[in-house]
Every structure is written in structure tokens, then in C-alpha cells.
Design a protein around this motif. Structure first.
Motif, PDB file in Angstrom:
ATOM      1  N   ARG A  70      30.903  26.227 -20.120  1.00 31.80           N
ATOM      2  CA  ARG A  70      29.944  25.699 -21.095  1.00 31.80           C
ATOM      3  C   ARG A  70      30.576  24.579 -21.920  1.00 31.80           C
ATOM      4  O   ARG A  70      29.913  23.613 -22.261  1.00 31.80           O
ATOM      5  CB  ARG A  70      29.469  26.827 -22.001  1.00 31.80           C
ATOM      6  CG  ARG A  70      28.549  27.810 -21.301  1.00 31.80           C
ATOM      7  CD  ARG A  70      28.186  28.956 -22.201  1.00 31.80           C
ATOM      8  NE  ARG A  70      27.569  28.470 -23.430  1.00 31.80           N
ATOM      9  CZ  ARG A  70      27.337  29.246 -24.489  1.00 31.80           C
ATOM     10  NH1 ARG A  70      27.670  30.518 -24.458  1.00 31.80           N
ATOM     11  NH2 ARG A  70      26.768  28.748 -25.562  1.00 31.80           N
TER      12      ARG A  70
ATOM     13  N   LYS B  69      23.929  31.922 -16.981  1.00 30.58           N
ATOM     14  CA  LYS B  69      24.113  32.106 -18.413  1.00 30.58           C
ATOM     15  C   LYS B  69      25.396  32.902 -18.621  1.00 30.58           C
ATOM     16  O   LYS B  69      25.606  33.938 -17.990  1.00 30.58           O
ATOM     17  CB  LYS B  69      22.920  32.839 -19.021  1.00 30.58           C
ATOM     18  CG  LYS B  69      22.610  32.392 -20.439  1.00 30.58           C
ATOM     19  CD  LYS B  69      21.180  32.689 -20.813  1.00 30.58           C
ATOM     20  CE  LYS B  69      20.788  31.954 -22.078  1.00 30.58           C
ATOM     21  NZ  LYS B  69      19.418  32.232 -22.498  1.00 30.58           N
TER      22      LYS B  69
ATOM     23  N   ASN C 207      26.248  17.982 -22.534  1.00 24.22           N
ATOM     24  CA  ASN C 207      25.300  18.973 -23.040  1.00 24.22           C
ATOM     25  C   ASN C 207      24.202  18.329 -23.894  1.00 24.22           C
ATOM     26  O   ASN C 207      23.076  18.835 -23.940  1.00 24.22           O
ATOM     27  CB  ASN C 207      26.033  20.054 -23.822  1.00 24.22           C
ATOM     28  CG  ASN C 207      26.808  20.996 -22.909  1.00 24.22           C
ATOM     29  OD1 ASN C 207      26.473  21.167 -21.735  1.00 24.22           O
ATOM     30  ND2 ASN C 207      27.852  21.611 -23.448  1.00 24.22           N
TER      31      ASN C 207
ATOM     32  N   SER D 228      23.465  23.914 -22.235  1.00 24.54           N
ATOM     33  CA  SER D 228      24.731  24.230 -22.905  1.00 24.54           C
ATOM     34  C   SER D 228      25.031  25.721 -22.902  1.00 24.54           C
ATOM     35  O   SER D 228      26.157  26.135 -23.143  1.00 24.54           O
ATOM     36  CB  SER D 228      24.711  23.713 -24.336  1.00 24.54           C
ATOM     37  OG  SER D 228      23.644  24.301 -25.054  1.00 24.54           O
ATOM     38  N   SER D 229      24.031  26.555 -22.610  1.00 26.60           N
ATOM     39  CA  SER D 229      24.220  28.008 -22.553  1.00 26.60           C
ATOM     40  C   SER D 229      24.695  28.498 -21.186  1.00 26.60           C
ATOM     41  O   SER D 229      24.904  29.692 -21.002  1.00 26.60           O
ATOM     42  CB  SER D 229      22.906  28.721 -22.885  1.00 26.60           C
ATOM     43  OG  SER D 229      22.463  28.383 -24.171  1.00 26.60           O
ATOM     44  N   TYR D 230      24.839  27.566 -20.245  1.00 24.79           N
ATOM     45  CA  TYR D 230      25.099  27.940 -18.860  1.00 24.79           C
ATOM     46  C   TYR D 230      26.404  27.369 -18.331  1.00 24.79           C
ATOM     47  O   TYR D 230      26.749  26.209 -18.595  1.00 24.79           O
ATOM     48  CB  TYR D 230      23.968  27.428 -17.959  1.00 24.79           C
ATOM     49  CG  TYR D 230      22.619  28.046 -18.239  1.00 24.79           C
ATOM     50  CD1 TYR D 230      21.802  27.535 -19.233  1.00 24.79           C
ATOM     51  CD2 TYR D 230      22.167  29.135 -17.503  1.00 24.79           C
ATOM     52  CE1 TYR D 230      20.569  28.100 -19.500  1.00 24.79           C
ATOM     53  CE2 TYR D 230      20.922  29.693 -17.750  1.00 24.79           C
ATOM     54  CZ  TYR D 230      20.134  29.171 -18.752  1.00 24.79           C
ATOM     55  OH  TYR D 230      18.908  29.732 -19.008  1.00 24.79           O
TER      56      TYR D 230
END
Length: 127
Positions: free
Chosen positions: A52, A99, A73, A29-31
């Protein structure tokens, strides 16, 4: 993050496949996630990217309206739904991750923007 692409195979023209890109941990989920493809003797080509949050997506003109990128995610997985496949879609398909604060940007259309890559999955479309 480690990425694992899967779901490729051999199909006839007009068929469909769904590719998956699974992350090794719970951080996908950070990418921003992108899909690329590379045919023999050709350069790696941008296919699609997703922010994201699922609201941000962009596609290559070659696949717009034919492919759909998505992500879950909660499952740490991104997808590429491919329909109306043509022989020219034959390639190794790779997923990649970068990221990012939230959304993709224009740099995400090029392979050099990404920090992490999956190993690729072969898609072969016969006429």
C-alpha cells in the motif's frame, strides 16, 4: 474495486512499455496491487507486487532489474514500467488487488490471494 489495465501493445525486442492499472474509485490506497501475466497455454505467472505504501515491492526473478512497479495513490493508479522487452515477455498482463493491512506477504505471489482483477492488456514483443 474495479480495475482497468491499459498500456499494452506490440513492440520490438529491446523496447519499453508502461502499463497502467486504474481503480474505479478512490480506494486503491487500501489495496496491495500485483501484476501477473499469462501466455497462451501457460499458467498465470506472478510478475510484481507493491504494498500500500510504495516502499514495499517484490519482483519475479524473471523480471527483476527489467521491470519496475510503482503506484500513485492520489491518482488511484498502479504502474508497471517494462524495459528491455524480450519475445518471452509476450503475454496478457493483468493487475490485481487485495485489501491488506499495509504490506504484501508471501501469499501475494500467487493469483489466489487477490480479490479483484482487471481485464488484462496484451503485450506482444517481436524479435
Amino acid at each position: 474495486v474495479q480495475l482497468q489495465a491499459s498500456g499494452g501493445g506490440s513492440v520490438q525486442a529491446g523496447g519499453s512499455l508502461r502499463l497502467s492499472c486504474a481503480a474505479s474509485d478512490r480506494t486503491l490506497s487500501s489495496y496491495v496491487v500485483g501484476w501477473f501475466r499469462q501466455a497462451p497455454g501457460k499458467e498465470r505467472e506472478f510478475v510484481a507486487v507493491i504494498s500500500r505504501l510504495v516502499s514495499g515491492k517484490s519482483y519475479s526473478e524473471h523480471v527483476k532489474g527489467q521491470f519496475t512497479i510503482s503506484r500513485d495513490n492520489a491518482e488511484n493508479t498502479a504502474y508497471l514500467q517494462m524495459g528491455s522487452l524480450k519475445p518471452e515477455d509476450t503475454a496478457v498482463y493483468l493487475c490485481a488487488a487485495r485489501k491488506a493491512p499495509l504490506h504484501y506477504d508471501n501469499s501475494d505471489f500467487t493469483p489466489s490471494a487477490y480479490d479483484f482483477w482487471g481485464q488484462g492488456t496484451q503485450v506482444t514483443v517481436s524479435s
